[in-house]
Design a protein around this motif. Structure first.
Motif, short mmCIF file in Angstrom:
data_model
loop_
_atom_site.label_atom_id
_atom_site.label_comp_id
_atom_site.label_asym_id
_atom_site.label_seq_id
_atom_site.Cartn_x
_atom_site.Cartn_y
_atom_site.Cartn_z
N ALA A 46 65.00 31.02 1.37
CA ALA A 46 64.14 30.30 0.43
C ALA A 46 63.33 29.22 1.16
O ALA A 46 62.13 29.07 0.91
CB ALA A 46 64.99 29.67 -0.67
N LEU A 47 63.98 28.49 2.06
CA LEU A 47 63.25 27.45 2.80
C LEU A 47 62.22 28.05 3.74
O LEU A 47 61.13 27.51 3.91
CB LEU A 47 64.24 26.57 3.56
N SER A 48 62.55 29.19 4.36
CA SER A 48 61.57 29.87 5.22
C SER A 48 60.36 30.32 4.40
O SER A 48 59.22 30.18 4.85
CB SER A 48 62.21 31.08 5.89
N ARG A 49 60.62 30.84 3.22
CA ARG A 49 59.52 31.27 2.34
C ARG A 49 58.67 30.07 1.93
O ARG A 49 57.44 30.15 1.91
CB ARG A 49 60.09 31.98 1.13
N LEU A 50 59.32 28.95 1.59
CA LEU A 50 58.57 27.74 1.25
C LEU A 50 57.73 27.26 2.41
O LEU A 50 56.58 26.84 2.23
CB LEU A 50 59.53 26.63 0.80
N ARG A 51 58.31 27.29 3.61
CA ARG A 51 57.58 26.87 4.81
C ARG A 51 56.32 27.73 5.00
O ARG A 51 55.24 27.21 5.27
CB ARG A 51 58.49 26.99 6.03
N ALA A 52 56.48 29.04 4.83
CA ALA A 52 55.33 29.94 4.98
C ALA A 52 54.28 29.66 3.91
O ALA A 52 53.08 29.65 4.21
CB ALA A 52 55.81 31.41 4.90
N LEU A 53 54.71 29.42 2.69
CA LEU A 53 53.77 29.09 1.62
C LEU A 53 53.05 27.78 1.90
O LEU A 53 51.86 27.63 1.64
CB LEU A 53 54.50 29.01 0.27
#
Length: 179
Positions: A169-176
């Motif tokens: 989830a944090l990796s996805r947020l970082r990418a967003l």
């Protein structure tokens, strides 16, 4: 918790002293999403959660899940009720007062609030792009401050699965955020 359920007054007092900070953090986190000035009701809502927990204690059945899951379920319902009421009657959450405050207002000024509001809005938009289960996991881990074990018990996951899902989830947020 068991002594409180059985009616022990001191155990009930101790339990509510533990429940209140959990309810307060949960309500504060969830009401951040609410438009307008409804966030002023965080303390009141946390108190409502405590009262609801107190009223539900005689009917509480230990199912093996942490007692905090019971508290968060009640808090979730209270927050949802307030959000529905705020959406039905926008602008009705302001509480007028005829009294002058005793102390000067040391809260953030308009510029600081605007900057924080922009950051909060940006974070909300990022979180809105996550699936509900990842969003709830991050709220419990980061905002409420639960451990991986506590979060796993509440969501029916192992602590390792919680950590992996949090990392994703944090990796996805970082990418967003980079977009």
């Amino acid at each position: 918790m068991h002594r409180a359920v059985d009616g022990d007054a001191q155990a009930t007092h101790d339990l509510l002293a533990r429940v209140h900070p959990l309810a307060l953090r949960y309500c504060r986190t969830r009401l951040n999403r609410l438009p307008g000035d409804a966030r002023h009701f965080v303390e009141d809502l946390a108190q409502e959660v405590c009262v609801a927990v107190l009223m539900a204690l005689p009917r509480y059945k230990d199912t093996g899940r942490p007692f905090e899951a019971f508290v968060f379920a009640i808090a979730g319902h209270k927050v949802a009720d307030l959000q529905r009421a705020a959406m039905r009657h926008p602008g009705s959450t302001a509480v007028p007062s005829d009294e002058m405050p005793e102390r000067p207002d040391d809260s953030l000024g308009p510029e600081e609030r605007a900057l924080l509001s922009d950051d909060a809005e940006w974070a909300k938009k990022l979180l809105a792009n996550l699936p509900e289960n990842q969003r709830e996991l991050l709220v419990l881990r980061v905002a409420v401050g639960l451990t991986a074990e506590e979060t796993g018990q509440m969501l029916g996951m192992s602590p390792g699965a919680v950590r992996v899902a949090q990392h994703r989830a944090l990796s996805r947020l970082r990418a967003l955020a980079e977009q």
